[in-house]
Design a protein around this motif. Sequence first.
Motif, mmCIF file in Angstrom:
data_model
loop_
_atom_site.group_PDB
_atom_site.id
_atom_site.type_symbol
_atom_site.label_atom_id
_atom_site.label_comp_id
_atom_site.label_asym_id
_atom_site.label_seq_id
_atom_site.Cartn_x
_atom_site.Cartn_y
_atom_site.Cartn_z
ATOM 1 N N SER A 96 0.842 -1.202 0.000
ATOM 2 C CA SER A 96 0.000 0.000 0.000
ATOM 3 C C SER A 96 0.877 1.252 0.000
ATOM 4 O O SER A 96 2.103 1.164 0.007
ATOM 5 C CB SER A 96 -0.943 -0.005 1.210
ATOM 6 N N ASP A 97 0.225 2.409 0.032
ATOM 7 C CA ASP A 97 0.901 3.706 0.035
ATOM 8 C C ASP A 97 1.870 3.811 -1.144
ATOM 9 O O ASP A 97 3.066 4.050 -0.979
ATOM 10 C CB ASP A 97 1.633 3.933 1.359
ATOM 11 N N PRO A 104 5.384 0.560 -3.691
ATOM 12 C CA PRO A 104 4.644 0.633 -2.429
ATOM 13 C C PRO A 104 5.592 0.966 -1.277
ATOM 14 O O PRO A 104 6.647 0.353 -1.130
ATOM 15 C CB PRO A 104 4.081 -0.781 -2.270
ATOM 16 N N ARG A 105 5.189 1.937 -0.450
ATOM 17 C CA ARG A 105 6.059 2.349 0.656
ATOM 18 C C ARG A 105 5.690 1.678 1.976
ATOM 19 O O ARG A 105 6.416 1.814 2.965
ATOM 20 C CB ARG A 105 6.004 3.868 0.821
ATOM 21 N N LYS A 106 4.570 0.978 1.970
ATOM 22 C CA LYS A 106 4.185 0.264 3.188
ATOM 23 C C LYS A 106 3.879 -1.189 2.846
ATOM 24 O O LYS A 106 3.150 -1.469 1.894
ATOM 25 C CB LYS A 106 2.961 0.911 3.844
ATOM 26 N N ILE A 108 0.605 -9.514 11.243
ATOM 27 C CA ILE A 108 1.657 -10.005 12.148
ATOM 28 C C ILE A 108 2.943 -9.178 12.064
ATOM 29 O O ILE A 108 3.851 -9.361 12.886
ATOM 30 C CB ILE A 108 1.981 -11.487 11.874
ATOM 31 N N GLY A 109 3.037 -8.288 11.104
ATOM 32 C CA GLY A 109 4.247 -7.485 10.973
ATOM 33 C C GLY A 109 4.078 -6.418 9.913
ATOM 34 O O GLY A 109 3.076 -6.389 9.189
ATOM 35 N N GLU A 110 5.067 -5.522 9.835
ATOM 36 C CA GLU A 110 5.004 -4.476 8.836
ATOM 37 C C GLU A 110 6.406 -3.990 8.468
ATOM 38 O O GLU A 110 7.365 -4.206 9.217
ATOM 39 C CB GLU A 110 4.166 -3.296 9.309
ATOM 40 N N ALA A 111 6.500 -3.350 7.333
ATOM 41 C CA ALA A 111 7.757 -2.744 6.902
ATOM 42 C C ALA A 111 7.472 -1.395 6.273
ATOM 43 O O ALA A 111 6.485 -1.230 5.552
ATOM 44 C CB ALA A 111 8.484 -3.645 5.904
ATOM 45 N N LYS A 112 8.352 -0.447 6.553
ATOM 46 C CA LYS A 112 8.278 0.868 5.929
ATOM 47 C C LYS A 112 9.451 0.999 4.965
ATOM 48 O O LYS A 112 10.600 0.716 5.325
ATOM 49 C CB LYS A 112 8.319 1.975 6.988
ATOM 50 N N ILE A 113 9.140 1.418 3.745
ATOM 51 C CA ILE A 113 10.141 1.563 2.705
ATOM 52 C C ILE A 113 10.312 3.055 2.411
ATOM 53 O O ILE A 113 9.335 3.744 2.098
ATOM 54 C CB ILE A 113 9.718 0.828 1.417
ATOM 55 N N THR A 114 11.529 3.545 2.527
ATOM 56 C CA THR A 114 11.791 4.972 2.324
ATOM 57 C C THR A 114 13.049 5.151 1.471
ATOM 58 O O THR A 114 13.800 4.209 1.216
ATOM 59 C CB THR A 114 11.981 5.709 3.665
ATOM 60 N N ASN A 115 13.261 6.398 1.052
ATOM 61 C CA ASN A 115 14.501 6.791 0.383
ATOM 62 C C ASN A 115 14.789 5.950 -0.865
ATOM 63 O O ASN A 115 15.918 5.497 -1.087
ATOM 64 C CB ASN A 115 15.678 6.710 1.359
#
Length: 253
Positions: free
Chosen positions: A193-194, A204-206, A222-229
Motif C-alpha cells: 500500500s501507500d 509501495p512504501r508500506k 503479524i508485521g510491517e515494513a516501511k520503505i523509504t529513500n
Amino acid sequence: MRKILVFIFVGFCLVTQAQTEVNFVKEIEKAHNAKNFHKHDLVSFDIDLVFGGKSSLKGKMISSTNSNKIKLIKEDGTVIVFDGDKVWITPAENNTVRARFDVFTWQYFFMATFKLSDNGTNWKDLGKQTYIANQQLYAAELTFDKGTGDASGDYYIVYKDDANLIKGMGYIVTFGGKSLAEAEKNAHAIVYSDYLKHDGVSFPRKWTFHNWNKISGISNEIGEAKITNIKFLKNTDVDFDKPIKAEEVKLNN
C-alpha cells in the motif's frame, strides 16, 4: 476428423489459458512501469521491518534492477553482499543461514513486480479469488522451475487491484528444508500500500504481513515494513565485490 477437431480444441484452450496468464503479468508490469524500471542500473531503498512489535531488520538494500547483484547494509554495521555468484557477510561472526534469507527475501518482496517474467517463472490464472473476507480480486499462481533460487519449492498467489497494481501476495516459505506440507501450515501474505511514483515507476512504501491461506485469503496482521529513500543509481556508484575479511554464507551453513 474428430481427432483433429479435438486436438484443435485442446490446443485452443491451452493457448487461451497461456494468453490469460501472460496478460495478467503484462497488465501488472505496465501499471508499475516495469519497462522504465529496467532502464536503470541499480535501485536502493531503506527498510524498517518490524515483527511482533520488535525490530527485525533495519538498513539499506541496493540491488541491480535485474537482481544479479545485491547489497544489504544493516544498521548494526553488518554487510551482506550477493556478488552474482556467492553471498558474503562481514563481520564473519554474524554468519548464519539467516543472512541469505535476509539478502534475498526482502529484496524479492521489493522487486517482485519487476521479476514476474524472469526465467524459471510459471503462471496459472485463478480468476477471482477471496482476498479478504467479503472481497475478491483477480489472482494468479506463481511457481518456479526446480533449481530457481534458494527455495524453488515456494509458490505465490498474486492479487492485483482494479488499477492492475499488485495488492498482495500469499506465499509459503520452504527455505531451510521445510516440506511443502509444513510450509503450507505456516503460510503468510504481504500486502502492498501507500504507492509512490518515482521516475514514473510505482513503488509501495508500506508492507504489512498477515496470516493467509488459499481458501479464506488474508487475515490478521503479524508485521510491517516501511520503505523509504527509494533511489535509482548507476553501476559505478556501488561496489558489489567481496568485502574485506568477509566470509561466505553458504546455503547449508
